[in-house]
Design a protein around this motif. Structure first.
Motif, PDB file in Angstrom:
ATOM      1  N   GLU A  69       0.806  -1.217  -0.227  1.00  0.00           N
ATOM      2  CA  GLU A  69       0.343  -0.042  -0.074  1.00  0.00           C
ATOM      3  C   GLU A  69       0.889   1.217  -0.185  1.00  0.00           C
ATOM      4  N   VAL A  70       2.105   1.731   0.907  1.00  0.00           N
ATOM      5  CA  VAL A  70       2.558   2.259   0.907  1.00  0.00           C
ATOM      6  C   VAL A  70       3.490   2.652  -0.550  1.00  0.00           C
ATOM      7  N   LEU A  71       3.586   1.669  -1.378  1.00  0.00           N
ATOM      8  CA  LEU A  71       5.199   1.400  -2.221  1.00  0.00           C
ATOM      9  C   LEU A  71       3.862   1.984  -3.494  1.00  0.00           C
ATOM     10  N   GLU A  72       2.746   1.350  -3.183  1.00  0.00           N
ATOM     11  CA  GLU A  72       1.717   2.123  -4.532  1.00  0.00           C
ATOM     12  C   GLU A  72       0.818   3.783  -4.152  1.00  0.00           C
ATOM     13  N   ILE A  73       1.120   4.457  -3.058  1.00  0.00           N
ATOM     14  CA  ILE A  73       1.072   5.408  -2.495  1.00  0.00           C
ATOM     15  C   ILE A  73       2.738   6.538  -3.672  1.00  0.00           C
ATOM     16  N   CYS A  74       3.114   5.627  -3.341  1.00  0.00           N
ATOM     17  CA  CYS A  74       4.791   6.203  -3.673  1.00  0.00           C
ATOM     18  C   CYS A  74       4.295   6.185  -5.061  1.00  0.00           C
ATOM     19  N   LYS A  75       3.884   5.381  -5.711  1.00  0.00           N
ATOM     20  CA  LYS A  75       4.214   5.117  -7.362  1.00  0.00           C
ATOM     21  C   LYS A  75       3.193   6.238  -7.472  1.00  0.00           C
ATOM     22  N   LYS A  76       1.812   5.971  -7.511  1.00  0.00           N
ATOM     23  CA  LYS A  76       0.671   7.446  -7.788  1.00  0.00           C
ATOM     24  C   LYS A  76       1.065   8.570  -7.333  1.00  0.00           C
ATOM     25  N   LEU A  77       2.481   9.005  -6.148  1.00  0.00           N
ATOM     26  CA  LEU A  77       2.589  10.579  -6.145  1.00  0.00           C
ATOM     27  C   LEU A  77       3.323  10.238  -7.065  1.00  0.00           C
ATOM     28  N   ASP A  78       4.142   9.489  -8.078  1.00  0.00           N
ATOM     29  CA  ASP A  78       5.408   9.560  -8.871  1.00  0.00           C
ATOM     30  C   ASP A  78       6.907  10.009  -7.678  1.00  0.00           C
ATOM     31  N   ILE A  79       7.211   9.284  -6.833  1.00  0.00           N
ATOM     32  CA  ILE A  79       8.397   9.140  -5.777  1.00  0.00           C
ATOM     33  C   ILE A  79       8.532   8.325  -6.665  1.00  0.00           C
ATOM     34  N   THR A  80       9.763   8.384  -6.743  1.00  0.00           N
ATOM     35  CA  THR A  80      11.226   7.363  -7.642  1.00  0.00           C
ATOM     36  C   THR A  80      11.599   7.333  -7.307  1.00  0.00           C
ATOM     37  N   GLU A  81      12.383   7.359  -6.417  1.00  0.00           N
ATOM     38  CA  GLU A  81      13.793   7.918  -4.872  1.00  0.00           C
ATOM     39  C   GLU A  81      13.151   6.654  -3.984  1.00  0.00           C
ATOM     40  N   VAL A  82      12.447   6.191  -3.452  1.00  0.00           N
ATOM     41  CA  VAL A  82      12.665   5.225  -2.770  1.00  0.00           C
ATOM     42  C   VAL A  82      13.681   3.786  -2.026  1.00  0.00           C
ATOM     43  N   GLY A  83      13.801   3.825  -1.300  1.00  0.00           N
ATOM     44  CA  GLY A  83      15.181   2.915  -0.433  1.00  0.00           C
ATOM     45  C   GLY A  83      13.990   2.332   0.587  1.00  0.00           C
ATOM     46  N   LEU A  84      14.759   0.832   0.686  1.00  0.00           N
ATOM     47  CA  LEU A  84      14.200  -0.139   1.296  1.00  0.00           C
ATOM     48  C   LEU A  84      15.413  -0.093   2.824  1.00  0.00           C
ATOM     49  N   VAL A  85      15.191  -0.071   3.795  1.00  0.00           N
ATOM     50  CA  VAL A  85      15.904  -0.471   5.342  1.00  0.00           C
ATOM     51  C   VAL A  85      16.515  -1.617   5.291  1.00  0.00           C
TER      52      VAL A  85
END
Length: 136
Positions: A114-130
């Motif tokens: 769900e969080v990744l879908e929100i990032c995709k919807k907002l066109d946030i391309t720089e997502v890092g996984l800790v």
């Protein structure tokens, strides 16, 4: 002379509580400082990987998902609607907004998705996984 003796043996009508109040205020201040110093974020057990790189970019927003499915944005609890709204505001201020997703190893994959879908919807391309690096 008998009057001086009488004044020495006279019982106090009041107890001076000023020193006790001073002590109470000092203890209260110490308690407040210690409590705020210990709150630094949300503790989660991150998954382990062989290689892990650290992001050192300014204005990184951290999204944390706990094992019980709670979602936090920069250590503040949020629901999915407010997460999307606040990320949208941050994205308007910084078009290349970097986001770090810190999920507990026992977190449900549905919340992460769900969080990744929100990032995709907002066109946030720089997502890092800790993750944690496995000690070898």
């Amino acid at each position: 002379m008998s009057e001086g003796v009488k004044e020495e043996n006279q019982l106090y009508d009041e107890i001076n509580i000023t020193p006790m109040l001073d002590l109470a205020y000092v203890l209260l201040v110490i308690f407040i400082i210690m409590t705020t110093a210990s709150v630094q974020g949300v503790k989660v057990d991150t998954p382990q990987t062989i290689n892990s790189a650290s992001l050192a970019k300014p204005q990184i927003r951290a999204i944390t998902i706990t094992s019980d499915g709670s979602v936090y944005l920069d250590a503040y609890p949020v629901d999915m609607a407010s997460l999307e709204q606040r990320l949208s505001e941050y994205k308007n201020g910084n078009p290349e907004l970097p986001v770090v997703l810190k999920g507990d190893a026992a977190a449900h994959y549905e919340k992460v998705s769900e969080v990744l879908e929100i990032c995709k919807k907002l066109d946030i391309t720089e997502v890092g996984l800790v993750t944690k690096k496995i000690a070898q």
